[in-house]
Design an enzyme around this catalytic site. Structure first.
Site, PDB file in Angstrom:
ATOM      1  N   LYS A 113       0.883  -1.166   0.000  1.00  0.00           N
ATOM      2  CA  LYS A 113       0.000   0.000   0.000  1.00  0.00           C
ATOM      3  C   LYS A 113       0.921   1.218   0.000  1.00  0.00           C
ATOM      4  CE  LYS A 113      -4.072   1.920   2.324  1.00  0.00           C
ATOM      5  NZ  LYS A 113      -5.038   1.721   1.224  1.00  0.00           N
ATOM      6  N   ASP A 160      -4.149  -0.878   7.731  1.00  0.00           N
ATOM      7  CA  ASP A 160      -4.388  -1.577   6.467  1.00  0.00           C
ATOM      8  C   ASP A 160      -3.081  -2.140   5.906  1.00  0.00           C
ATOM      9  OD1 ASP A 160      -7.027  -0.894   6.707  1.00  0.00           O
ATOM     10  OD2 ASP A 160      -6.993   0.665   5.176  1.00  0.00           O
ATOM     11  N   PRO A 184     -20.737 -12.618   0.748  1.00  0.00           N
ATOM     12  CA  PRO A 184     -21.921 -12.224   1.502  1.00  0.00           C
ATOM     13  C   PRO A 184     -21.533 -11.300   2.651  1.00  0.00           C
ATOM     14  CG  PRO A 184     -21.210 -14.373   2.229  1.00  0.00           C
ATOM     15  CD  PRO A 184     -20.286 -13.974   1.089  1.00  0.00           C
ATOM     16  N   LEU A 207     -20.491 -10.653   6.045  1.00  0.00           N
ATOM     17  CA  LEU A 207     -19.825 -11.512   7.022  1.00  0.00           C
ATOM     18  C   LEU A 207     -19.698 -10.859   8.390  1.00  0.00           C
ATOM     19  CD1 LEU A 207     -17.003 -12.897   4.692  1.00  0.00           C
ATOM     20  CD2 LEU A 207     -19.064 -14.106   5.463  1.00  0.00           C
TER      21      LEU A 207
END
Length: 231
Positions: A37, A54, A205, A207
């Site tokens: 990143k 992150d 989906p 979570l």
């Protein structure tokens, strides 16, 4: 060796978690993976200085171990638009140094390198450059993370058009249910499959807010991931 730039339809769509999950899934399949990143906004004080959560997650989910500065060379203190966070820190952001860093890291032996952008596709770096300029200079294929909610079709198609307008290949996309409910979720995913016309690497989906990359790896289509080529 394959390298891709990962962007999202917006901030908060799960771009980091998806990037980390792709790294983890590929690593579990025996591939040498690197996640970086180059620019992050929002830090906390770590043992070696300011670090971004992150970036730490990408570092931990990659199978090739890099030092933190290799993963995240530019860490801005405030969690806000990068050009504003940079101004608050008294620094100027430019695309060229970020590109050079990514290219340098890409010389490390790997099977899959994922470079996660900051924010969305056109988030500003300075008065004239955006993160898109970093991706365009690299010239690597782009993976698009779509946050599935009302408005996702428009955001995804606009972002895909902007990516292709820069002459870059949309190498794959991920449908991420980053919110509990979306009316017509399956139909929306099918619409994007048709209109984006690129492999869907995963359809996740909801979570829960505490979801981690290990919760997501079983939803990743490893056949598509393994078949991606650098365009």
């Amino acid at each position: 060796m394959a390298a891709f730039f990962v962007t999202g339809t917006d901030t908060g769509v799960g771009k980091t978690l998806i990037t980390a999950a792709l790294l983890r899934a590929a690593g579990e399949a025996g591939r040498r993976t690197i996640g970086i990143k180059p620019l992050a906004a929002g830090t906390e004080r770590g043992a070696g200085g300011e670090v971004n959560a992150d970036a730490l997650l990408l570092q931990s989910c990659a199978s090739v171990r890099l030092d933190y500065p290799q993963v995240n060379p530019v860490a801005l203190r405030l969690a806000m638009a990068p050009h504003l966070a940079a101004a608050a820190d008294g620094v100027r952001l430019e695309a060229a140094p970020l590109v050079r860093h990514c290219v340098e890291v890409s010389r490390t032996a790997h099977d899959l390198l994922l470079v996660e952008g900051a924010g969305g596709w056109l988030v500003p770096l300075n008065e004239r450059e955006t993160m898109a300029d970093v991706a365009a200079a690299l010239g690597w294929g782009v993976i698009l993370v779509v946050g599935m909610r009302l408005g996702a079709l428009n955001h995804a198609l606009l972002t895909a058009a902007a990516i292709r307008a820069r002459g870059l290949a949309l190498a794959g996309w991920v449908a991420n249910s980053a919110w509990p409910e979306m009316p017509g979720l399956d139909a929306n995913v099918a619409t994007l499959d048709e209109r984006l016309a690129t492999p869907r690497l995963a359809s996740l989906p909801w979570l829960g807010a505490a979801a981690q990359p290990d919760d997501m790896t079983r939803y990743i289509d490893l056949a598509h991931l393994a078949g991606m080529s650098q365009a």
